[in-house]
Write a protein that holds these residues in place. Structure first.
Motif, PDB file in Angstrom:
ATOM      1  N   PRO B 149      75.543  69.202  63.897  1.00  0.00           N
ATOM      2  CA  PRO B 149      74.972  70.536  63.706  1.00  0.00           C
ATOM      3  C   PRO B 149      75.844  71.387  62.781  1.00  0.00           C
ATOM      4  O   PRO B 149      75.346  72.024  61.852  1.00  0.00           O
ATOM      5  CB  PRO B 149      74.953  71.119  65.120  1.00  0.00           C
ATOM      6  N   PHE B 150      77.132  71.330  63.020  1.00  0.00           N
ATOM      7  CA  PHE B 150      78.060  72.059  62.169  1.00  0.00           C
ATOM      8  C   PHE B 150      77.970  71.566  60.719  1.00  0.00           C
ATOM      9  O   PHE B 150      77.819  72.356  59.782  1.00  0.00           O
ATOM     10  CB  PHE B 150      79.482  71.873  62.708  1.00  0.00           C
ATOM     11  N   GLY B 151      78.004  70.250  60.545  1.00  0.00           N
ATOM     12  CA  GLY B 151      78.000  69.673  59.199  1.00  0.00           C
ATOM     13  C   GLY B 151      76.729  70.015  58.439  1.00  0.00           C
ATOM     14  O   GLY B 151      76.774  70.424  57.282  1.00  0.00           O
ATOM     15  N   ILE B 152      75.586  69.861  59.103  1.00  0.00           N
ATOM     16  CA  ILE B 152      74.314  70.134  58.435  1.00  0.00           C
ATOM     17  C   ILE B 152      74.235  71.604  58.053  1.00  0.00           C
ATOM     18  O   ILE B 152      73.808  71.965  56.959  1.00  0.00           O
ATOM     19  CB  ILE B 152      73.134  69.743  59.355  1.00  0.00           C
ATOM     20  N   TRP B 153      74.695  72.444  58.965  1.00  0.00           N
ATOM     21  CA  TRP B 153      74.629  73.880  58.704  1.00  0.00           C
ATOM     22  C   TRP B 153      75.490  74.247  57.498  1.00  0.00           C
ATOM     23  O   TRP B 153      75.056  74.984  56.610  1.00  0.00           O
ATOM     24  CB  TRP B 153      75.088  74.649  59.947  1.00  0.00           C
ATOM     25  N   ILE B 154      76.694  73.703  57.467  1.00  0.00           N
ATOM     26  CA  ILE B 154      77.598  73.981  56.344  1.00  0.00           C
ATOM     27  C   ILE B 154      76.983  73.498  55.033  1.00  0.00           C
ATOM     28  O   ILE B 154      76.941  74.216  54.040  1.00  0.00           O
ATOM     29  CB  ILE B 154      78.951  73.265  56.568  1.00  0.00           C
ATOM     30  N   MET B 155      76.458  72.278  55.044  1.00  0.00           N
ATOM     31  CA  MET B 155      75.905  71.732  53.804  1.00  0.00           C
ATOM     32  C   MET B 155      74.662  72.497  53.381  1.00  0.00           C
ATOM     33  O   MET B 155      74.427  72.695  52.197  1.00  0.00           O
ATOM     34  CB  MET B 155      75.574  70.238  53.973  1.00  0.00           C
ATOM     35  N   LYS B 156      73.879  72.947  54.341  1.00  0.00           N
ATOM     36  CA  LYS B 156      72.710  73.750  53.987  1.00  0.00           C
ATOM     37  C   LYS B 156      73.162  74.987  53.222  1.00  0.00           C
ATOM     38  O   LYS B 156      72.568  75.363  52.211  1.00  0.00           O
ATOM     39  CB  LYS B 156      71.937  74.161  55.238  1.00  0.00           C
ATOM     40  N   GLY B 157      74.242  75.600  53.699  1.00  0.00           N
ATOM     41  CA  GLY B 157      74.781  76.770  53.000  1.00  0.00           C
ATOM     42  C   GLY B 157      75.150  76.445  51.563  1.00  0.00           C
ATOM     43  O   GLY B 157      74.836  77.210  50.650  1.00  0.00           O
ATOM     44  N   PHE B 158      75.767  75.302  51.343  1.00  0.00           N
ATOM     45  CA  PHE B 158      76.153  74.930  49.975  1.00  0.00           C
ATOM     46  C   PHE B 158      74.919  74.658  49.121  1.00  0.00           C
ATOM     47  O   PHE B 158      74.846  75.063  47.980  1.00  0.00           O
ATOM     48  CB  PHE B 158      77.059  73.692  49.999  1.00  0.00           C
ATOM     49  N   TYR B 159      73.930  73.951  49.703  1.00  0.00           N
ATOM     50  CA  TYR B 159      72.716  73.665  48.936  1.00  0.00           C
ATOM     51  C   TYR B 159      71.973  74.944  48.591  1.00  0.00           C
ATOM     52  O   TYR B 159      71.417  75.083  47.510  1.00  0.00           O
ATOM     53  CB  TYR B 159      71.788  72.733  49.724  1.00  0.00           C
ATOM     54  N   ASP B 160      71.964  75.901  49.533  1.00  0.00           N
ATOM     55  CA  ASP B 160      71.256  77.150  49.281  1.00  0.00           C
ATOM     56  C   ASP B 160      71.798  77.857  48.049  1.00  0.00           C
ATOM     57  O   ASP B 160      71.085  78.613  47.384  1.00  0.00           O
ATOM     58  CB  ASP B 160      71.376  78.086  50.495  1.00  0.00           C
ATOM     59  N   ALA B 161      73.085  77.617  47.758  1.00  0.00           N
ATOM     60  CA  ALA B 161      73.700  78.321  46.637  1.00  0.00           C
ATOM     61  C   ALA B 161      73.383  77.676  45.290  1.00  0.00           C
ATOM     62  O   ALA B 161      73.661  78.248  44.255  1.00  0.00           O
ATOM     63  CB  ALA B 161      75.215  78.376  46.842  1.00  0.00           C
ATOM     64  N   VAL B 162      72.780  76.474  45.306  1.00  0.00           N
ATOM     65  CA  VAL B 162      72.428  75.830  44.037  1.00  0.00           C
ATOM     66  C   VAL B 162      71.090  76.390  43.570  1.00  0.00           C
ATOM     67  O   VAL B 162      70.131  76.398  44.332  1.00  0.00           O
ATOM     68  CB  VAL B 162      72.314  74.301  44.223  1.00  0.00           C
ATOM     69  N   PRO B 163      71.010  76.896  42.329  1.00  0.00           N
ATOM     70  CA  PRO B 163      69.758  77.515  41.900  1.00  0.00           C
ATOM     71  C   PRO B 163      68.595  76.534  41.861  1.00  0.00           C
ATOM     72  O   PRO B 163      68.747  75.380  41.473  1.00  0.00           O
ATOM     73  CB  PRO B 163      70.073  78.038  40.492  1.00  0.00           C
ATOM     74  N   TRP B 164      67.440  77.031  42.263  1.00  0.00           N
ATOM     75  CA  TRP B 164      66.209  76.238  42.232  1.00  0.00           C
ATOM     76  C   TRP B 164      65.920  75.729  40.825  1.00  0.00           C
ATOM     77  O   TRP B 164      65.360  74.655  40.642  1.00  0.00           O
ATOM     78  CB  TRP B 164      65.029  77.110  42.670  1.00  0.00           C
ATOM     79  N   GLU B 165      66.273  76.534  39.846  1.00  0.00           N
ATOM     80  CA  GLU B 165      65.919  76.173  38.463  1.00  0.00           C
ATOM     81  C   GLU B 165      66.506  74.827  38.064  1.00  0.00           C
ATOM     82  O   GLU B 165      65.900  74.089  37.294  1.00  0.00           O
ATOM     83  CB  GLU B 165      66.402  77.245  37.485  1.00  0.00           C
ATOM     84  N   ILE B 166      67.693  74.513  38.595  1.00  0.00           N
ATOM     85  CA  ILE B 166      68.302  73.224  38.244  1.00  0.00           C
ATOM     86  C   ILE B 166      67.394  72.100  38.706  1.00  0.00           C
ATOM     87  O   ILE B 166      67.150  71.135  37.990  1.00  0.00           O
ATOM     88  CB  ILE B 166      69.685  73.111  38.909  1.00  0.00           C
ATOM     89  N   GLU B 167      66.861  72.279  39.901  1.00  0.00           N
ATOM     90  CA  GLU B 167      65.965  71.273  40.444  1.00  0.00           C
ATOM     91  C   GLU B 167      64.684  71.183  39.625  1.00  0.00           C
ATOM     92  O   GLU B 167      64.209  70.106  39.293  1.00  0.00           O
ATOM     93  CB  GLU B 167      65.633  71.655  41.881  1.00  0.00           C
ATOM     94  N   MET B 168      64.138  72.368  39.302  1.00  0.00           N
ATOM     95  CA  MET B 168      62.908  72.386  38.499  1.00  0.00           C
ATOM     96  C   MET B 168      63.151  71.720  37.155  1.00  0.00           C
ATOM     97  O   MET B 168      62.331  70.924  36.694  1.00  0.00           O
ATOM     98  CB  MET B 168      62.482  73.837  38.252  1.00  0.00           C
ATOM     99  N   ALA B 169      64.288  72.041  36.546  1.00  0.00           N
ATOM    100  CA  ALA B 169      64.586  71.454  35.240  1.00  0.00           C
ATOM    101  C   ALA B 169      64.667  69.937  35.353  1.00  0.00           C
ATOM    102  O   ALA B 169      64.153  69.220  34.497  1.00  0.00           O
ATOM    103  CB  ALA B 169      65.890  72.025  34.697  1.00  0.00           C
ATOM    104  N   GLY B 170      65.282  69.457  36.424  1.00  0.00           N
ATOM    105  CA  GLY B 170      65.436  68.022  36.604  1.00  0.00           C
ATOM    106  C   GLY B 170      64.080  67.343  36.742  1.00  0.00           C
ATOM    107  O   GLY B 170      63.810  66.319  36.109  1.00  0.00           O
ATOM    108  N   VAL B 171      63.214  67.928  37.561  1.00  0.00           N
ATOM    109  CA  VAL B 171      61.881  67.366  37.755  1.00  0.00           C
ATOM    110  C   VAL B 171      61.117  67.378  36.430  1.00  0.00           C
ATOM    111  O   VAL B 171      60.449  66.416  36.052  1.00  0.00           O
ATOM    112  CB  VAL B 171      61.133  68.172  38.832  1.00  0.00           C
TER     113      VAL B 171
END
Ligand SMILES: Nc1ncnc2c1ncn2[C@@H]1O[C@H](COP(=O)(O)OP(=O)(O)OP(=O)(O)O)[C@@H](O)[C@H]1O
Ligand SMILES: [Mg+2]
Lengths: 351, 275
Positions: B149-171
Motif C-alpha cells: 500500500p505504501f509503495g503503490i501510493w508513493i509511486m502513484k504520487g510520482f506518476y501523477d507528476a508526469v505530464p499527460w502530454e508525454i503520454e499523448m505524444a508517445g501514443v
C-alpha cells in the motif's frame, strides 16, 4: 489529405462541449482554429488526433472514416503547447522515437532524422536534452518529431504560446515555411488573432463549441458575420457604439449621430442597432466628419493610437501614422469612412 | 545555494540534541574493537577477538555469512516484489480508468493506516491454508504485501507528476500503451523507484517480527533472528560483547546504504506528498 468532421460531438461526463460540429479542412491547407479560452479548440484537436474518442458523428481523413481508429493508426503528428518532449532523451532520440517504434532500421532512421533536422534547422543541438534547449529550439525539435514520420496531418496546439514576442514572430514564419515546403495539411489552434491571420490559409472561429465562420483572413476581417467575430479580429479592436435607427442615420441615447452606410437602406425607424468602427476607418479619409476631444494618446513608434471623445459616453479610436500636432485635451474634427463601418442588429448579427 | 541566515547556531543545536545518541553509538562501535577496564571511561587497548565470529562458526552466532546471505536474499526479494508491483500498480492507479478506482484508492489508504500486527492472525490463517507457513517464501510474500500500500501510493504520487502530454505524444508517435509506459514514463519516475527500492530493502533487512512468528523453526535464518539467539541472556555461553559486535555487524550495511543514498531516500518525500 482532406479532413472532414461530420456532426462531430464530444462530451465529458455528460457535459456537452462540442455539439454536432461540421468542419472541412482542404488538402494541403493550414487552417487556424481561433477562439477564446475554453471554447473547445484543444478538444477538437485531440479528437482528430485520436486521443479523445468521439461521442457522435464522424471524422474522415480523405474518404476513410477514422472515428474509431486508435491514435497509433491515424498517422497524425501533434505539437503540444508545452512541446511534451521526452526529458530523458536527447533531441536526436526524441525525433527518432516515432521511427524506432515503427521498427525502422538504424540507417533509415538516421537518414530521415537528418533530413528533418535540416528542414527545421536544429542540426547543432541534436545531442542535447530538452532541458538544455531554449524554448524556440525545443519548439523546433517538437515540430521535427511530429513531422519525421511523414504524417497525413499536422496538428499544432498553441505552438507559440510559450515563446517570447520576438521568437514568436520568427517561429510564425518558420512554421508556415515548413508547412508549405512539406505541403502537409495542418490545423493550428490559437487564441491570438494575429497569429491566425498571418499563418493560415483560412480561419475558423469557434465559440462555445460552435464554428461561427470559416473564411480567409482578409474576408473574415472585412466581412465578419457577427459582432463577436468583428470584436475578435483586429488589434487594436473595433469600437462598438450602441444606439438605434433614426431615419437614415444612427443615433445613441446621448444624441451622437452618424449616417448609416448607403448599402443599408430601409431599416425600420427606432430599431436598436450597434455600429462598429475600426480604428483605421476613423481619422484618415471619408466624407463625414465628427468633432470631439482627444482623451488618450498611445504612441507606437511608426503609428499612434488616439482615443477621441465624440459625445456623452462615446469614445472612438483612431490609428494614424505618427503625428505630433495633436495632444490630449485638444479638440479635433476627423473624417469617418462611413461605408467601411459595420452595423449589427440586436442579436449581434451583421446587417 | 545562498543562505540569508547563519548556519552555525543550527548545527550547534542539532549537535547538542543528537549528542547522547551519537555518544552511545560511538561507544557501542568502539567497544567491539577494544577492551575497557571496569570502572574506566576510555578503552585501554585494541582487541579484535569480538569479531572472531566472522570466521569462527563455533560461536553462538553460528555461520554468520550464511545468515547474511539469507538476509540479503530476503531483503532483495522483498525489494523486487515491492518495486514490480508498485511500478505497475501505481501507474494503473494514477493513469488508467479502472472500475472502482476511488474505492481501491481509499482501500489502499486504509491498509496503509492499519498497523500490520493487527493483521497477523488473518495472515497466519492464510499461510496455514496455503501451506506457506514456516517457509521463507511465505514470510517474504507477507512482508512485501504489507509494504505494497505504501509503495503503490508513493509511486502513484510520482506518476501523477508526469505530464499527460508525454503520454499523448508517445501514443501519437505510434507506440503502444506498454511501450509508452516502459520507455517514456518509467524513466521519469526513476527517482521514486530508487527511493522506494532502498526503502523496501532496508525495511526487509531490519525485519524481525514476521520471520520470528511466521517461520519460527525454519532453517533460513536471517540476521535479526541470529541477533536474538546471541542476545538471549538465558544461554549458557551468553557473551554480551559478541551480542554487541553482531549488532554492529548487522547495522553496517544499513549505514553504508544511508551514507551513499541519503539524497535518493529523501526523494520519497518529494513525490509521495501529492495525493
Ligand atoms: N478531460 C476533460 N474532462 C472534463 N472536461 C474537459 C476535459 N477537457 C476539456 N474539458 C472542458 O471542455 C471545454 C473545452 O476545453 P478545451 O481544452 O478544448 O478548451 P480550449 O479551447 O483548448 O481552451 P484554451 O484556449 O484555454 O486551451 C472546457 O470547458 C473544459 O473545461
Ligand atoms: Mg487548449
Amino acid at each position: 489529405m482532406q479532413i472532414t468532421l461530420k456532426n462531430f460531438t464530444k462530451s465529458f461526463d455528460g457535459n456537452v462541449v462540442i455539439d454536432r460540429m461540421n468542419l472541412e479542412i482542404r488538402d494541403g491547407e493550414m487552417l487556424a482554429l481561433l477562439g477564446p479560452s475554453g471554447c473547445g479548440k484543444s478538444t477538437t484537436l485531440l479528437a482528430i488526433s485520436g486521443i479523445h474518442r468521439v461521442n457522435g458523428g464522424q471524422i474522415l481523413f480523405g474518404d476513410r472514416d477514422v472515428s474509431n481508429l486508435p491514435s497509433q493508426k491515424r498517422n497524425v503528428g501533434v505539437v503540444f503547447q508545452n512541446y511534451a518532449l521526452y526529458p530523458h532523451m536527447n533531441a536526436y532520440e526524441n525525433i527518432a522515437f516515432p521511427l524506432q517504434v515503427r521498427g525502422q532500421s538504424k540507417t533509415e532512421i538516421e537518414k530521415a532524422v537528418g533530413q528533418i533536422a535540416a528542414l527545421t534547422h536544429i542540426e547543432p543541438y541534436m545531442s542535447r536534452r530538452p532541458g538544455q534547449l531554449s524554448g524556440g529550439q525545443q519548439q523546433r525539435v517538437a515540430l521535427a518529431r511530429a513531422l519525421v514520420r511523414r504524417p497525413d496531418v499536422l496538428l499544432l496546439d498553441e505552438p507559440l504560446a510559450n515563446l517570447d514576442a520576438k521568437l514568436r514572430l520568427e517561429m510564425r514564419s518558420e512554421i508556415r515555411r515548413i508547412q508549405q515546403e512539406t505541403g502537409i495539411t495542418a490545423i493550428l489552434v490559437t487564441h491570438d488573432q494575429v497569429e491566425a491571420m498571418s499563418m493560415s490559409d483560412r480561419i475558423a472561429i469557434m465559440d462555445q463549441g460552435e464554428i461561427m465562420q470559416i473564411s480567409t483572413p482578409d474576408d473574415m476581417y472585412r466581412n465578419p458575420v457577427n459582432r463577436f467575430i468583428a470584436g475578435f479580429m483586429g488589434n487594436p479592436p473595433i469600437v462598438m457604439v450602441d444606439g438605434r435607427v433614426e431615419g437614415t442615420a444612427f443615433e445613441t441615447t446621448s444624441g451622437f449621430r452618424l449616417p448609416l452606410p448607403g448599402r443599408l437602406g430601409g431599416l425600420k425607424h427606432g430599431r436598436p442597432i450597434s455600429i462598429g468602427i475600426r480604428p483605421e476607418h476613423f481619422g484618415s479619409t471619408g466624407a463625414h466628419t465628427v468633432a470631439g476631444t482627444i482623451s488618450f494618446v498611445e504612441p507606437q513608434g511608426r503609428e499612434s493610437h488616439f482615443d477621441v471623445r465624440v459625445g456623452e459616453g462615446v469614445v472612438l479610436r483612431s490609428i494614424q501614422p505618427s503625428r505630433r500636432d495633436v495632444a490630449v485635451g485638444q479638440p479635433v474634427e476627423w473624417p469617418i469612412d462611413i461605408e467601411s463601418t459595420l452595423v449589427f442588429d440586436e442579436q449581434g448579427k451583421t446587417l | 545555494m545562498t543562505r540569508n541566515f547563519s548556519i552555525w547556531p543550527v548545527v550547534l543545536i542539532l549537535l547538542l540534541i543528537s549528542a547522547p545518541i551519537v555518544i552511545m553509538y560511538s561507544y557501542l562501535a568502539l567497544g567491539t574493537v577494544t577492551t575497557t577496564e571496569p570502572g574506566d571511561l576510555l578503552p585501554s587497548k585494541l582487541a579484535l577477538d569480538n569479531w572472531r565470529f566472522l570466521f569462527d562458526t563455533s560461536t553462538a552466532a553460528g555461520n554468520i555469512w550464511i545468515a547474511t546471505l539469507n538476509t540479503f536474499v530476503f531483503a532483495a526479494s522483498i525489494m523486487v516484489i515491492v518495486l514490480t508491483v508498485s511500478a505497475t500498480g501505481g501507474y494503473a492507479m494514477s493513469r488508467l480508468n479502472l472500475p472502482f478506482r476511488r474505492f481501491v484508492l481509499s482501500g489502499i489508504m486504509v491498509m496503509h493506516a492499519f498497523p500490520s500486527v493487527t493483521l497477523i492472525i488473518g495472515v497466519f490463517l492464510v499461510l496455514q491454508f496455503t501451506g506457506l507457513y514456516d517457509t521463507m517464501i511465505g514470510v517474504i510474500l507477507v512482508k512485501a504485501s504489507l509494504m505494497l500500500p505504501f509503495g503503490i501510493w508513493i509511486m502513484k504520487g510520482f506518476y501523477d507528476a508526469v505530464p499527460w502530454e508525454i503520454e499523448m505524444a508517445g501514443v501519437q508517435d505510434g507506440a503502444s500503451r506498454f511501450t509508452v509506459w516502459r520507455r517514456l514514463i518509467l524513466p521519469q519516475v526513476r527517482a521514486g523507484l530508487v527511493a522506494l527500492g532502498l526503502f523496501a530493502f532496508l525495511d526487509g533487512w531490519g525485519e524481525y517480527v514476521l520471520p520470528r512468528i511466521l517461520a519460527p523453526t525454519n532453517d533460513f535464518r536471517v540476521l535479526s533472528i541470529v541477533l536474538e539467539l546471541v542476545g538471549n541472556p538465558d544461554r549458557t555461553n551468553y557473551d554480551f560483547d559478541l551480542f554487541k559486535t553482531v549488532g554492529v555487524f548487522y547495522t553496517l550495511p544499513v549505514l553504508v546504504i544511508f551514507v551513499f543514498f541519503q539524497h535518493r531516500l529523501m526523494d520519497i518525500f518529494g513525490g509521495g506528498t501529492k495525493g
